[in-house]
Design an enzyme around this catalytic site. Structure first.
Site, PDB file in Angstrom:
ATOM      1  N   ASP A 111      -3.984   8.542  -0.727  1.00 42.83           N
ATOM      2  CA  ASP A 111      -4.073   7.437   0.234  1.00 42.83           C
ATOM      3  C   ASP A 111      -5.357   6.631  -0.026  1.00 42.83           C
ATOM      4  OD1 ASP A 111      -3.733   5.754   2.419  1.00 42.83           O
ATOM      5  OD2 ASP A 111      -4.529   7.199   3.853  1.00 42.83           O
TER       6      ASP A 111
ATOM      7  N   HIS B   9      -0.985   7.378  14.784  1.00 44.46           N
ATOM      8  CA  HIS B   9       0.005   6.686  13.954  1.00 44.46           C
ATOM      9  C   HIS B   9       0.706   7.656  13.004  1.00 44.46           C
ATOM     10  CE1 HIS B   9      -3.144   6.481  10.740  1.00 44.46           C
ATOM     11  NE2 HIS B   9      -2.106   6.471   9.945  1.00 44.46           N
TER      12      HIS B   9
ATOM     13  N   HIS C 226       0.828  -1.204   0.000  1.00 43.64           N
ATOM     14  CA  HIS C 226       0.000   0.000   0.000  1.00 43.64           C
ATOM     15  C   HIS C 226       0.868   1.263   0.000  1.00 43.64           C
ATOM     16  CE1 HIS C 226      -2.887   3.061   1.151  1.00 43.64           C
ATOM     17  NE2 HIS C 226      -2.310   3.225   2.328  1.00 43.64           N
TER      18      HIS C 226
END
Length: 334
Positions: free
Chosen positions: A256, A180, A112
């Protein structure tokens, strides 16, 4: 009694006096010995320069991706990909416990992240072609956007978002400011400092300290999402649109999502009607009424934007929020 056939004569030159035709047993050890000698002679003024030139001599790499085909990753990004911090993404499942419901959904954050970096590069290079008005996007801007796409998920824990749920549950009642994205920026900074990238491949391609901060800010997405005390200093208001490519906190349309919508749907076997390549093709930067520069799309692409959010709804409804997925996540967190 059979005779052995005679060997044909060759035109190879005979070895010179004192030479040997035996293989050099130390040939494989020479690169390691070179770096060892450089380290042991660190006082020599030429050794650090030679070491830096060897580090800066990285080449691009090509990855064969199931979603985007062959991806060429810039040498600057390869320096990060080769780090232990990035390699750990090979073991982090993109969809966490969703794999227990959809057995084929075992893809990782590694693929990814490569995909997001590739799409981020396509997006910013498309904007760099804009001539009316020109956006003055520099090669350093393009590299920073690619790096941000590559490192935006560097800080994820085991089973991705399940780990965040575990942290919040384990420390219930405490004010947890950890995200994160903050961990991703901190790990990127750690790789840059430990590997000496600013003196190596980063510096060889014109990246400086301000660019490293810019990459971290691209990962945050907006000043309000930066860690406490962070001073926003990457790029000015005339390039505010660059912050909307990797993590768009204004409207949620970013590369994203472009990647994980297609990648997740592929492994979940859920149809997708959204076309991110076409949307990137019709992207441009404009000055909003409030004065800030922002990313906009051609009016005829409104149907494509509708399909983007419909795809998001379908993925959440059929996979991300699946009742069994939530049940497995609860058991893991317990």
């Amino acid at each position: 009694m059979s005779r052995q056939p005679k060997r044909a004569k060759t035109s190879e030159p005979e070895p010179a006096a004192g030479a040997t035709s035996e293989p050099d047993a130390d040939a494989a050890k020479r690169p390691a010995r070179l770096f060892s000698d450089l380290a042991s002679h660190s006082d020599d003024a030429g050794a650090p320069r030679l070491l830096a030139s060897l580090v800066a001599a990285r080449k691009p790499k090509v990855f064969n991706d199931a979603i985007h085909g062959h991806l060429e990753i810039h040498a600057v990004c390869v320096a990060v990909v080769d780090s232990p911090e990035f390699q750990r993404l090979r073991k982090l499942k993109q969809l966490g416990p969703t794999e227990y419901v959809f057995p084929a959904a075992g893809h990782t954050r590694f693929s990814h992240s490569l995909g997001v970096s590739f799409l981020a590069g396509q997006f910013v290079e498309r904007l760099a072609e804009q001539r009316n008005p020109p956006l003055n996007i520099t090669p350093s801007d393009i590299l920073c956007v690619k790096l941000a796409g590559l490192c935006h998920d560097l800080g994820h824990g085991p089973l991705s978002h399940t780990y965040e749920a575990f942290v919040k549950r384990a420390r219930k009642g405490e004010k947890i400011a950890w995200q994160h994205e903050h961990a991703s920026a901190a790990l990127f900074r750690r790789v840059v400092d430990r590997e000496g990238l600013l003196d190596g491949v980063f510096g060889a391609h014109g990246l400086v300290e301000q660019d490293v901060k810019f990459v971290q800010e691209l990962i945050f997405g907006a000043p309000g999402d930066a860690p406490p005390g962070w001073v926003w200093a990457g790029r000015g208001a005339d390039k505010a649109f660059l912050y909307e490519i990797v993590a768009n906190h204004r409207n949620g349309i970013d590369v994203d999502k472009f990647d994980y919508f297609r990648r997740d749907a592929y492994h979940l076997n859920i149809p997708v009607s959204f076309d991110c390549d076409r949307l990137i093709m019709h992207a441009r930067a404009i000055r909003a009424p409030a004065g800030a520069w922002t990313v906009a799309y051609a009016e005829k692409e409104v149907w494509n934007v509708y399909e983007l959010f419909r795809t998001r709804f379908n993925l959440h409804k059929r996979a991300y929020q699946h009742r069994v997925t939530h049940a497995v996540e609860s058991m893991l967190c317990d």
